[in-house]
Design a protein around this motif. Structure first.
Motif, short mmCIF file in Angstrom:
data_model
loop_
_atom_site.label_atom_id
_atom_site.label_comp_id
_atom_site.label_asym_id
_atom_site.label_seq_id
_atom_site.Cartn_x
_atom_site.Cartn_y
_atom_site.Cartn_z
N TRP A 187 -14.29 22.01 73.56
CA TRP A 187 -15.30 22.87 73.69
C TRP A 187 -15.91 22.59 75.67
CZ3 TRP A 187 -18.36 25.45 71.58
CH2 TRP A 187 -20.04 25.82 71.49
N LEU A 188 -15.81 21.48 76.17
CA LEU A 188 -16.87 20.99 77.53
C LEU A 188 -16.02 22.43 78.75
CD1 LEU A 188 -17.25 17.62 77.62
CD2 LEU A 188 -18.70 20.12 77.45
N GLN A 189 -14.57 22.62 78.13
CA GLN A 189 -13.83 23.72 79.26
C GLN A 189 -13.81 24.79 79.62
OE1 GLN A 189 -9.85 22.73 78.24
NE2 GLN A 189 -9.51 20.65 79.65
N SER A 190 -14.99 25.03 77.91
CA SER A 190 -14.55 26.47 77.97
C SER A 190 -16.14 27.15 77.75
CB SER A 190 -14.48 27.35 76.18
OG SER A 190 -15.55 26.79 75.35
N ILE A 191 -17.52 25.59 78.12
CA ILE A 191 -18.59 26.14 78.20
C ILE A 191 -19.71 26.82 79.78
CG2 ILE A 191 -18.94 23.67 79.24
CD1 ILE A 191 -20.93 23.34 77.66
N SER A 192 -20.40 27.38 79.07
CA SER A 192 -21.24 27.75 80.06
C SER A 192 -22.03 28.01 80.28
CB SER A 192 -21.39 29.75 79.47
OG SER A 192 -22.04 30.11 78.15
N PRO A 215 -24.08 9.41 77.17
CA PRO A 215 -25.20 9.10 75.98
C PRO A 215 -24.79 7.41 74.61
CG PRO A 215 -24.77 10.39 75.73
CD PRO A 215 -23.60 10.89 76.74
N PHE A 216 -23.09 7.74 74.79
CA PHE A 216 -22.59 7.33 73.44
C PHE A 216 -21.26 6.40 74.04
CE2 PHE A 216 -22.60 11.82 72.80
CZ PHE A 216 -21.37 12.37 73.74
N LYS A 217 -20.72 5.32 73.33
CA LYS A 217 -19.69 4.79 73.29
C LYS A 217 -18.71 4.93 72.78
CE LYS A 217 -22.26 0.89 76.36
NZ LYS A 217 -22.10 -0.23 75.35
N ASP A 218 -18.53 5.67 71.28
CA ASP A 218 -17.98 5.83 70.02
C ASP A 218 -18.48 6.62 69.61
OD1 ASP A 218 -15.64 3.70 69.40
OD2 ASP A 218 -17.10 2.21 70.69
N VAL A 219 -17.58 7.72 69.19
CA VAL A 219 -18.34 8.71 68.06
C VAL A 219 -17.34 8.98 67.39
CG1 VAL A 219 -19.29 11.20 68.38
CG2 VAL A 219 -19.01 9.81 69.72
N LEU A 220 -17.64 8.58 65.83
CA LEU A 220 -16.98 8.64 63.86
C LEU A 220 -17.29 10.09 63.93
CD1 LEU A 220 -15.66 7.85 61.91
CD2 LEU A 220 -16.98 7.04 60.96
N VAL A 221 -15.92 11.33 63.29
CA VAL A 221 -16.92 12.62 63.08
C VAL A 221 -15.94 12.42 61.45
CG1 VAL A 221 -15.64 14.71 63.52
CG2 VAL A 221 -15.72 13.43 64.98
N MET A 245 -9.93 14.13 68.33
CA MET A 245 -11.21 14.31 68.20
C MET A 245 -11.54 14.13 69.34
SD MET A 245 -12.77 15.47 65.18
CE MET A 245 -12.23 15.70 63.95
N MET A 246 -11.06 13.53 70.49
CA MET A 246 -11.08 13.77 71.87
C MET A 246 -11.18 15.62 72.24
SD MET A 246 -11.39 12.70 74.96
CE MET A 246 -11.38 10.53 75.61
N LYS A 298 -15.00 6.81 73.11
CA LYS A 298 -14.03 6.85 72.03
C LYS A 298 -14.17 7.37 71.22
CE LYS A 298 -12.43 1.73 73.15
NZ LYS A 298 -12.89 0.78 72.52
N TRP A 299 -13.28 8.54 70.79
CA TRP A 299 -13.59 9.45 69.06
C TRP A 299 -12.62 8.80 68.24
CZ3 TRP A 299 -17.23 13.33 69.24
CH2 TRP A 299 -17.53 13.97 71.22
#
Length: 957
Positions: free
Chosen positions: A443-448, A576-582, A436-437, A430-431
């Protein structure tokens, strides 16, 4: 008589008194101990900052928001894990030590001594830990400051090694030559998540590459990095684009995309004729010569210097539609080139100098050599056109040096092998804010693949040992494992001591550790289990992991959240996390980043000294919404207004009512008036909003809702309605209601403003109650006491009141002058049935009548309101006018009391003269009681005209 002492305005001195009380009574420790006894667990994971100096507005924002989350969960009965952490390794620390020692390159470190340099780094990395602990604590942040986790500790490094070995066991670790960004100043690789960008002007060039066996025909390419031309081994074309063979007046034929021909020819003012147009596919395999070839010392490369196809990396937005391909200097080039069988060469050292294979350019710095290369191309007659080109260029996040894309032999983790799993896991997180999700997914789609090794000194050592004899590899997963393998018992897990430990190989040879350290983002990537002592200890891990909550700035998508998700996927196949606040970055008023060089920094201490800590906390909680925001001093006027209103509301209740928070929940509905039931309903509705805001990490919603309630509902509406009742037989019901409201309000506001709520709590709690407001349970909304219909009627009645006030103003009838009646005509005559008395009080009329038809008789001023007709009776007989005079007298006496600086509870002498002695005698008791005065003298002599009678008065202590 006053019930309690009037409290003077809350200030920094009172805040300090609260902090002394916390320290004396050990309140933070008591709160933590109480939390640890709870069954429900809540794991707050602190992203480790560098302990390299004093805190700033960004770190204050970060820790204050974290503290609000922690406090709100503790008060809800959670066992909160709140261990803070500090990042200790990495190039930022090395760079600071280099500056201190006056070093500019790695060679100076070697000469100084790696061991001595490491000790300097260790000292610098830990020097400010206690300072920052105290500064965070000074903001009212309650974390386990006595026990922070440090990424340099042996148990933390063991978590790093364990995680690294997990990657190796899954076949994700490999060593390979791959183009990566390199900082020539730091002489190390910069990972994809560490790159920053800055605007930079470079000389861009259009160059002719001669076609093999046809020296009058050329491929025309465009590049902004001339220093990469020695590494060129191919040209990329798009198979579906149209390419023109353009004949120039000098007899040369240039090949480039048809759509780019006219623009280039206009730029060089050349005439041309199109000989033919072909699809890019027809160019595939055509050979050419590198125009710098005679200046280079490259080996024979049979598969080099030919046109290859690429739909992905060729476009028509810039350049010529033909892309210079140097597989050793670009990820796109490497991807397309190696698939097509092009050799990947990279004649560049880590320090940015060209290698021997670069021929005449050997030993010269990349980018600095651009001018020489351009001059050589021009001399050879192959430079078509050059111009300055401003673009976003990658720079080192530590020293801001422009980066180079160079193929370097590195240790990598195969991220693409776990990419789909990471994308799947992220969808369950939950972002906050929700959008932010998508940012993380993108980001993950373009990661190498992740280059995890660093050719530096201060960091967790790569736990890889290589046999000097047979070349076999061993990855070590713990200190204990290394002790068993090496038979060494005591050693430092950092360089250079760790480098001296050799392991036996099955071939009979000796295994030596590779010299590199790990990327510092690997350190922070294991934090969620390393902070729990895992894998050394399993109890806390099994109890708390994964983390319930992460909170960091928006730059951590590519940093901490990225590395955490990679390593957690590898080690546990779980997020490693359930909720992330940006949260965003605090900018200056012109929306520029705060920095010393710009002189636009506002420090947390500046706000604390001018106002106090709770003002700062309230400001940051109410302003942070996930995006960058500009700091402004203006908003503190509104914050001050809110806190002053809260303070004055408490003072009113403390002086005129019998506050009893111990019995606050016992409010019998039979004794309550409509306004009491309304404010109780409103505070429970507020409770719903605030609790939801805390639990969904939208703290700005909580601050806004509490402000609205205190200023609009409690102060401007409820207290005005109860002033008469508070002094009469209804005072008990009002006292119970205010006790109920204030207790709930303090509990809801405590996580945001812990100091002022504590101060007020200490002045109205009973001995039987918990020692601190922070030891209370967070109030839960009582749904039985929420009456939405009543709330709606009150909301409508407030709007009706404003309309009635406008009628009074038009009729020049002051609000303090009571009128006979207000008639509200509507279809049902019941819309405001529950709030008639409250409405009468607000409008200052003797009664409110709800009717279906207009009265036939009477003098009324009339207005329409939302389908209703409001009729205000403006007739006044002598008795009513006399009442108006009484109200004016009371007002003037109260004004005189204020001028004399009398406290509400102080009784005063009133000397008053009136032309109508009977009037004074008739209303003497009422005047004395309502103004807390005693008549000292009455005289007939008039001095001042008021309506019809004449009065003169004086107030004395």
């Amino acid at each position: 008589m006053p019930k309690k002492k009037l409290l003077e305005e809350f200030n920094l001195e009172k805040e300090e008194a609260v902090r002394r009380f916390w320290k004396k009574e050990g309140i933070p420790e008591k709160a933590r101990l109480l939390s640890q006894k709870q069954k429900k667990t809540y794991y707050f994971m602190d992203g480790p900052p560098y302990a390299t100096g004093h805190i700033h507005m960004g770190t204050a924002l970060n820790k204050i928001l974290k503290d609000i989350a922690i406090r709100s969960r503790r008060m809800q009965g959670y066992n909160v894990f709140d261990r803070p952490g500090y990042d200790c390794h990495g190039l930022p620390t090395e760079k600071k030590v280099e500056e201190k020692l006056g070093f500019s390159n790695k060679q100076q470190i070697e000469e100084y001594g790696v061991g001595k340099f490491i000790e300097q780094c260790r000292h610098f990395a830990t020097e400010f830990i206690e300072v920052m602990n105290q500064e965070f604590d000074n903001l009212g942040v309650w974390m386990d400051w006595q026990n922070p986790y440090l990424t340099l500790s042996d148990d933390y490094i063991e978590a790093i090694w364990w995680s690294f070995k997990k990657a190796d066991e899954q076949g994700l670790l490999y060593k390979g030559l791959y183009p990566v960004h390199v900082c020539p100043r730091c002489e190390t690789v910069v990972s994809f998540n560490e790159i920053e960008y800055a605007k930079q002007a470079d000389e861009s060039i259009f160059v002719k590459f001669p076609v093999l066996e046809n020296e009058s025909t050329f491929f025309v390419i465009w590049t902004t990095t001339p220093w990469t031309l020695p590494g060129n081994t191919g040209i990329m074309a798009h198979p579906g684009f149209d390419y023109a063979f353009a004949k120039l007046s000098n007899g040369e034929t240039w090949i480039l995309a048809e759509k780019k021909v006219q623009g280039l020819m206009d730029a060089i003012e050349a005439g041309y004729a199109i000989e033919k147009v072909v699809k890019g596919k027809e160019l595939e395999g055509m050979g050419y010569k590198n125009p710098l070839q005679k200046n280079l010392k490259l080996p024979e490369m049979p598969n080099a210097y030919r046109v290859i196809m690429s739909e992905r990396y060729v476009n028509l937005e810039e350049g010529t539609g033909l892309v210079h391909c140097a597989p050793g200097h670009g990820k796109e080039d490497f991807d397309a080139g190696t698939k097509a069988g092009l050799p990947a060469i990279s004649p560049v050292e880590m320090n940015g100098t060209l290698k021997e294979e670069a021929g005449k350019y050997a030993g010269k710095k990349c980018r600095e050599v651009d001018k020489e290369i351009i001059a050589d191309l021009e001399f050879a007659g192959v430079l078509v056109f050059k111009h300055s080109y401003t673009h976003d260029y990658p720079i080192c996040w530590r020293c801001k040096t422009p980066l180079l894309m160079v193929s370097v032999e590195q240790w990598f983790l195969k991220i693409r092998g776990i990419q789909e799993k990471m994308l799947e896991l992220n969808k369950a997180v939950k972002w906050h804010p929700e959008w932010m999700m998508d940012r993380m997914q993108n980001w993950l789609q373009s990661i190498s693949d992740w280059p995890v090794s660093r050719a530096r000194y201060w960091g967790a050592p790569l736990p890889i040992w290589i046999c000097e004899n047979c070349g076999s590899k061993k990855v070590v997963g713990s200190k204990k494992e290394l002790q068993l393998l090496s038979k060494e018992k005591n050693f430092d897990m950092h360089k250079p001591g760790i480098d001296n430990i050799k392991l036996p190989c099955s071939c009979g040879g000796k295994m030596k550790r590779v010299p590199e350290i790990l990327d510092v983002w690997f350190d922070s990537g294991v934090s969620s289990w390393a902070a729990l002592g895992y894998p050394g200890e399993e109890k806390l891990f099994s109890q708390f992991w994964p983390a319930d909550f992460n909170l960091e700035g928006s730059d951590q998508f590519r940093g901490w959240w990225n590395s955490q998700l990679i390593l957690s996927t590898i080690c546990f196949e779980k997020a490693p996390f359930k909720d992330v606040l940006v949260h965003g970055i605090v900018l200056d008023l012109e929306k520029k980043k705060m920095s010393k060089s710009l002189g636009n920094i506002v420090q947390p201490k500046d706000i604390i000294e001018k106002y106090n800590r709770d003002y700062l906390r309230h400001y940051l909680a109410g302003t942070s919404r996930g995006e960058d925001f500009a700091f402004t001093w203006d908003v503190f006027q509104d914050i001050q207004r809110f806190f002053n209103t809260l303070w004055n509301t408490y003072n009113y209740a403390a002086i005129y009512l019998d506050l009893d928070l111990q019995k606050a929940e016992k409010t019998g509905s039979k004794t309550l008036a409509a306004e009491d039931e309304w404010i109780i309903s409103k505070v429970n509705s507020l409770n719903e909003t605030v609790l939801d805001s805390y639990n969904n990490y939208s703290f700005f919603r909580a601050t806004a809702a509490i402000e609205e309630f205190v200023v609009e509902e409690l102060s401007r509406t409820y207290i005005k309605l109860i002033r008469e009742r508070a002094a009469g037989k209804d005072s008990l019901a009002v006292s119970k209601t205010m006790s109920y409201v204030i207790k709930r309000l303090l509990g809801m506001l405590a996580p945001i403003a812990p100091h002022i709520t504590e101060y007020l709590y200490q002045h109205c709690k009973s001995e039987k109650m918990p020692l601190s407001v922070h030891l209370l349970e967070m109030p839960l909304p009582d749904e039985k006491k929420i009456d939405k219909k009543l709330e709606q009627q009150f909301e409508k009645s407030k709007a009706v009141t404003q309309t009635v006030l406008s009628i009074r103003e038009e009729q020049k009838l002051r609000l303090r002058w009571p009128l006979k009646e207000l008639i509200i005509v509507s279809k049902t005559g019941k819309e405001l049935s529950k709030v008639k008395k409250a409405l009468a009080s607000s409008c200052n009329v003797q009664k409110v009548l709800l009717e279906k038809k207009k009265p036939r008789k009477g003098k009324y001023a009339e207005k329409e309101f939302e389908g209703m007709q409001l009729l205000l009776n403006i007739e006044a007989d002598e008795a009513l006018k006399e009442n108006w005079e009484l109200q004016e007298v009371r007002r003037r006496v109260q004004d005189l009391r204020k001028q004399a600086k009398l406290m509400p509870g102080e009784k005063a002498k009133l000397r008053i003269a009136c032309s109508d002695e009977k009037f004074l005698q008739k209303y003497r008791k009422e005047i004395e009681e309502s103004t807390n005065t005693a008549f000292a003298e009455t005289r007939k002599k008039p001095e001042e005209k008021l309506i019809e009678r004449k009065f003169a008065m004086q107030v004395e202590k």
